[in-house]
Design an enzyme around this catalytic site. Structure first.
Site, PDB file in Angstrom:
ATOM      1  N   ALA A   2      30.464  41.642  42.633  1.00 33.09           N
ATOM      2  CA  ALA A   2      29.167  40.457  42.556  1.00 33.09           C
ATOM      3  C   ALA A   2      29.196  39.717  42.002  1.00 33.09           C
ATOM      4  O   ALA A   2      29.114  38.661  42.712  1.00 33.09           O
ATOM      5  CB  ALA A   2      28.033  41.358  41.741  1.00 33.09           C
ATOM      6  N   ARG A   3      30.165  38.937  41.375  1.00 33.29           N
ATOM      7  CA  ARG A   3      29.906  37.562  40.564  1.00 33.29           C
ATOM      8  C   ARG A   3      31.246  36.872  41.337  1.00 33.29           C
ATOM      9  O   ARG A   3      31.346  35.417  40.575  1.00 33.29           O
ATOM     10  CB  ARG A   3      30.179  38.014  38.824  1.00 33.29           C
ATOM     11  CG  ARG A   3      31.661  38.457  39.076  1.00 33.29           C
ATOM     12  CD  ARG A   3      32.180  38.968  37.274  1.00 33.29           C
ATOM     13  NE  ARG A   3      32.569  39.159  37.021  1.00 33.29           N
ATOM     14  CZ  ARG A   3      33.424  39.920  35.907  1.00 33.29           C
ATOM     15  NH1 ARG A   3      32.837  39.651  34.552  1.00 33.29           N
ATOM     16  NH2 ARG A   3      34.494  40.194  35.497  1.00 33.29           N
ATOM     17  N   GLU A   4      32.158  37.580  42.214  1.00 31.78           N
ATOM     18  CA  GLU A   4      32.861  36.558  42.435  1.00 31.78           C
ATOM     19  C   GLU A   4      32.584  35.795  44.304  1.00 31.78           C
ATOM     20  O   GLU A   4      32.886  36.774  45.012  1.00 31.78           O
ATOM     21  CB  GLU A   4      34.355  37.396  42.878  1.00 31.78           C
ATOM     22  CG  GLU A   4      34.640  38.479  41.959  1.00 31.78           C
ATOM     23  CD  GLU A   4      35.555  39.128  42.203  1.00 31.78           C
ATOM     24  OE1 GLU A   4      36.282  39.615  43.235  1.00 31.78           O
ATOM     25  OE2 GLU A   4      36.153  39.969  41.277  1.00 31.78           O
TER      26      GLU A   4
ATOM     27  N   ASN B 136      34.751  48.723  42.891  1.00 33.38           N
ATOM     28  CA  ASN B 136      36.726  49.206  42.843  1.00 33.38           C
ATOM     29  C   ASN B 136      37.007  49.770  42.413  1.00 33.38           C
ATOM     30  O   ASN B 136      38.165  49.344  41.850  1.00 33.38           O
ATOM     31  CB  ASN B 136      37.062  47.110  43.296  1.00 33.38           C
ATOM     32  CG  ASN B 136      37.951  47.687  43.635  1.00 33.38           C
ATOM     33  OD1 ASN B 136      38.724  48.091  44.947  1.00 33.38           O
ATOM     34  ND2 ASN B 136      38.642  46.814  43.528  1.00 33.38           N
ATOM     35  N   ARG B 137      36.545  51.169  41.635  1.00 31.29           N
ATOM     36  CA  ARG B 137      36.787  51.776  41.052  1.00 31.29           C
ATOM     37  C   ARG B 137      36.541  53.226  41.617  1.00 31.29           C
ATOM     38  O   ARG B 137      36.680  54.454  40.915  1.00 31.29           O
ATOM     39  CB  ARG B 137      36.219  51.941  39.979  1.00 31.29           C
ATOM     40  CG  ARG B 137      37.486  50.630  39.173  1.00 31.29           C
ATOM     41  CD  ARG B 137      38.747  50.872  39.470  1.00 31.29           C
ATOM     42  NE  ARG B 137      39.355  48.911  38.321  1.00 31.29           N
ATOM     43  CZ  ARG B 137      39.379  48.154  38.733  1.00 31.29           C
ATOM     44  NH1 ARG B 137      38.697  48.464  39.798  1.00 31.29           N
ATOM     45  NH2 ARG B 137      40.118  48.048  37.952  1.00 31.29           N
TER      46      ARG B 137
ATOM     47  N   HIS C  83      38.735  39.416  46.576  1.00 29.48           N
ATOM     48  CA  HIS C  83      38.665  38.985  45.299  1.00 29.48           C
ATOM     49  C   HIS C  83      38.439  38.009  44.845  1.00 29.48           C
ATOM     50  O   HIS C  83      38.754  37.177  45.462  1.00 29.48           O
ATOM     51  CB  HIS C  83      39.141  40.386  44.846  1.00 29.48           C
ATOM     52  CG  HIS C  83      38.458  41.351  44.383  1.00 29.48           C
ATOM     53  ND1 HIS C  83      37.732  41.982  44.522  1.00 29.48           N
ATOM     54  CD2 HIS C  83      38.913  42.064  45.770  1.00 29.48           C
ATOM     55  CE1 HIS C  83      37.764  43.580  44.854  1.00 29.48           C
ATOM     56  NE2 HIS C  83      38.418  43.286  45.645  1.00 29.48           N
ATOM     57  N   SER C  84      38.525  37.561  43.474  1.00 31.35           N
ATOM     58  CA  SER C  84      38.486  36.559  42.828  1.00 31.35           C
ATOM     59  C   SER C  84      38.776  37.130  41.351  1.00 31.35           C
ATOM     60  O   SER C  84      38.036  38.213  40.790  1.00 31.35           O
ATOM     61  CB  SER C  84      37.220  34.770  43.450  1.00 31.35           C
ATOM     62  OG  SER C  84      36.604  35.754  42.188  1.00 31.35           O
ATOM     63  N   TYR C  85      39.407  36.423  40.498  1.00 29.12           N
ATOM     64  CA  TYR C  85      39.809  35.206  40.878  1.00 29.12           C
ATOM     65  C   TYR C  85      41.524  35.306  40.490  1.00 29.12           C
ATOM     66  O   TYR C  85      42.045  36.304  39.508  1.00 29.12           O
ATOM     67  CB  TYR C  85      39.592  34.068  40.097  1.00 29.12           C
ATOM     68  CG  TYR C  85      39.603  33.880  38.796  1.00 29.12           C
ATOM     69  CD1 TYR C  85      40.918  32.829  37.905  1.00 29.12           C
ATOM     70  CD2 TYR C  85      38.944  34.950  38.070  1.00 29.12           C
ATOM     71  CE1 TYR C  85      40.897  33.323  36.805  1.00 29.12           C
ATOM     72  CE2 TYR C  85      38.293  34.651  36.514  1.00 29.12           C
ATOM     73  CZ  TYR C  85      39.537  33.784  35.376  1.00 29.12           C
ATOM     74  OH  TYR C  85      39.671  33.980  34.616  1.00 29.12           O
TER      75      TYR C  85
ATOM     76  N   TYR D  30      48.199  45.058  36.216  1.00 21.88           N
ATOM     77  CA  TYR D  30      47.839  46.535  35.101  1.00 21.88           C
ATOM     78  C   TYR D  30      47.518  47.236  36.740  1.00 21.88           C
ATOM     79  O   TYR D  30      47.026  47.204  37.916  1.00 21.88           O
ATOM     80  CB  TYR D  30      46.382  46.020  34.455  1.00 21.88           C
ATOM     81  CG  TYR D  30      46.295  44.708  33.273  1.00 21.88           C
ATOM     82  CD1 TYR D  30      47.298  45.662  32.895  1.00 21.88           C
ATOM     83  CD2 TYR D  30      46.322  44.062  34.204  1.00 21.88           C
ATOM     84  CE1 TYR D  30      47.298  44.259  31.311  1.00 21.88           C
ATOM     85  CE2 TYR D  30      46.097  43.406  32.391  1.00 21.88           C
ATOM     86  CZ  TYR D  30      46.745  43.589  31.394  1.00 21.88           C
ATOM     87  OH  TYR D  30      47.293  42.637  30.379  1.00 21.88           O
TER      88      TYR D  30
ATOM     89  N   ARG E 126      29.658  42.086  37.477  1.00 23.79           N
ATOM     90  CA  ARG E 126      30.088  42.592  38.321  1.00 23.79           C
ATOM     91  C   ARG E 126      30.349  43.377  39.406  1.00 23.79           C
ATOM     92  O   ARG E 126      30.504  44.734  40.512  1.00 23.79           O
ATOM     93  CB  ARG E 126      31.330  42.788  37.479  1.00 23.79           C
ATOM     94  CG  ARG E 126      32.407  43.517  38.216  1.00 23.79           C
ATOM     95  CD  ARG E 126      33.630  44.220  37.031  1.00 23.79           C
ATOM     96  NE  ARG E 126      34.493  44.588  37.496  1.00 23.79           N
ATOM     97  CZ  ARG E 126      35.662  44.057  38.119  1.00 23.79           C
ATOM     98  NH1 ARG E 126      36.100  43.204  38.474  1.00 23.79           N
ATOM     99  NH2 ARG E 126      36.280  45.521  37.610  1.00 23.79           N
TER     100      ARG E 126
ATOM    101  N   GLU F 259      43.028  38.324  46.118  1.00 22.05           N
ATOM    102  CA  GLU F 259      42.600  37.671  45.345  1.00 22.05           C
ATOM    103  C   GLU F 259      42.678  35.925  45.116  1.00 22.05           C
ATOM    104  O   GLU F 259      43.494  35.398  44.962  1.00 22.05           O
ATOM    105  CB  GLU F 259      43.805  37.320  43.855  1.00 22.05           C
ATOM    106  CG  GLU F 259      43.027  38.970  42.764  1.00 22.05           C
ATOM    107  CD  GLU F 259      41.926  39.362  42.953  1.00 22.05           C
ATOM    108  OE1 GLU F 259      41.432  39.045  42.258  1.00 22.05           O
ATOM    109  OE2 GLU F 259      41.799  41.205  41.870  1.00 22.05           O
TER     110      GLU F 259
HETATM  111 ZN    ZN Z   1      37.038  41.891  42.274  1.00 22.52          ZN
END
Ligand code: ZN
Length: 444
Positions: free
Chosen positions: A208-210, A278-279, A331-333, A384, A262, A407
């Site tokens: 959400a926050r991206e 995204n998991r 996505h970011s960032y 990761y 997020r 990203e």
């Molecule tokens: Zn993301």
């Protein structure tokens, strides 16, 4: 609302926990909460019910020297890792922790620099008030998008509808399904007019926050539809399937209430709603880089595709996967072009080298547009491991040949609060990457 917020705060304060990191740039190691949430009280609620991040900071420390200390402070769960690269790690400090964390670092002789002095201030200035940014032709042109500001979901959806009305033979707009709170998840198909066309998937806004992600994806849509002549070399061979906002509830929530939210807004847990979409995809679901705790930012949900958003989007992809050769999720960032598989350190698709070759070409294309550097590589190795991501599923289950997570900007100056005047340069870089992958899709 105040009562709810108060209860939520108690829970979050009690249940913050550490997490392993994730590789999508906005790497999170410690679940944090939102100091904002934990400091909000019924009396502090503002008229507009927005959480304040006043006094919260983002600091940077050296990636190498600080590793031991970093692990130990992240384990306490007070702070959140926003991002990292080879040189520095970006740490979000809630206002209540800024003093103690800085003292701790100093006591260990670890130097830091302040990346964002006041997170609320950064939020206050990142976006242009939309009425100011609207150009004088906004009324006449039939939609509100201008890519000078971050727009509401309604502006974004209004733009898709405008395109459907204006280019009826070229585009089709519909909904792949509904979000947890019942919002439509709108898609647009941009048709080549060629019955044998390859298909290319593009999406944004799963986190959400991206905000730069939906802004970029709508820009790509505008280029492919309204500036079609510039893409003649592939536009007649590829149908583009695009969802600009996979997580519409979360996106609206970041605008109305909590800028740094997020996850989605599913109500599975009263105190800690939301799942990391995204998991939640059904390929190696539940593995490394995920959590089974509701309150964590990387909470994976109760099972693969437990969430309406991932169910709807994945079903739509499967219905249209014939001839689908390209997949990019934005996505970011951090400025990365990430390749599957991200669920562990040593899993590679058999054609990884070819995917990597095209990824590197895309990074070069970006560099030639703006000079920006995007690193290319396997997400587990470069950052990761993270399991249940959409790109792994796109490759491993849907069988899409060229599947990437990109990203977007930046590399640790503004992070998630990237000012709106960076939308167009960022989106132009992304368009260069799309063009490169499109040519590979065309030839595949
Ligand atoms: Zn993301």
């Amino acid at each position: 609302m105040g009562g709810t917020r108060w209860l939520m705060m108690l829970c979050l304060t009690a249940s913050v926990a550490l997490t392993s990191a994730r590789p999508d740039g906005d790497v999170v190691k410690a679940e944090v909460e939102p100091e904002a949430e934990s400091e909000a009280s019924p009396t502090q609620d503002k008229e507009d019910d927005k959480v304040s991040y006043q006094g919260a900071q983002v600091i940077q420390i050296d990636t190498q020297t600080a590793k031991d200390v970093l692990d130990s402070i992240l384990e306490k769960g007070e702070i959140e890792e926003w991002g990292r690269n080879k040189t520095h790690v970006d740490l979000y400090l809630p206002s209540k922790s800024t003093g103690s964390i800085k003292s701790l670092l100093m006591s260990k002789n670890i130097s830091y620099s302040v990346m964002i002095e006041d997170v609320q201030r950064a939020i206050d200035v990142e976006n242009v008030v939309e009425t100011e940014a609207e150009d004088e032709f906004a009324g006449r042109k039939g939609h509100k998008m201008n890519w000078k500001s971050y727009h509401s979901l309604s502006d974004i959806y209004g733009y898709l509808d405008y395109l459907a009305d204006t280019y009826p033979s070229q585009v089709k707009v519909g909904s792949v399904g509904k979000s947890a709170e019942g919002r439509p998840i709108k898609y647009i198909v941009i048709s080549s007019g060629n019955p044998g066309a390859k298909r290319f998937w593009i999406d944004g806004g799963i986190h959400a926050r991206e905000w730069i992600s939906p802004a970029t994806v709508t820009y790509i849509i505008s280029e492919l539809v309204e500036n079609r002549d510039s893409y003649k070399d592939f536009a007649s061979d590829i149908d583009f399937y695009v969802v600009p906002v996979i997580n519409p509830d979360g996106y609206e929530y970041t605008r109305s209430s909590q800028r740094l939210w997020r996850k989605n807004r599913s109500k599975g847990n009263y105190f800690c709603p939301g799942v990391d979409l995204n998991r939640n995809w059904g390929y190696n679901w539940g593995g490394l880089g995920t959590s089974n705790e509701n309150c964590r930012e990387i909470y994976r949900g109760t099972g693969p595709f437990s969430e309406p958003e991932t169910r709807a989007v994945s079903n739509f992809i499967l219905q249209n996967k014939d001839n689908m050769k390209g997949f990019i999720t934005f996505h970011s960032y951090g400025q990365y072009i990430l390749l599957p598989y991200g669920h562990n350190y040593n899993s590679y698709p058999p054609d990884f080298k070819e995917m990597e070759r095209i990824g590197r070409k895309a990074a070069l294309a970006i560099k030639s547009v703006s000079g920006a550097t995007y690193q290319v590589g396997n997400s587990a190795k470069l950052l990761y491991p993270a399991s249940g991501g959409s790109d792994d599923w796109a490759k491993g289950i849907a069988g899409i040949k060229y599947a990437y997570t990109i990203e977007l900007r930046d590399q640790g100056t503004y992070g998630f609060t990237l000012p709106a005047h960076y939308i167009i340069p960022t989106a132009q870089e992304a368009m260069a990457a799309v063009k490169t992958v499109a040519r590979a899709v065309q030839e595949s």
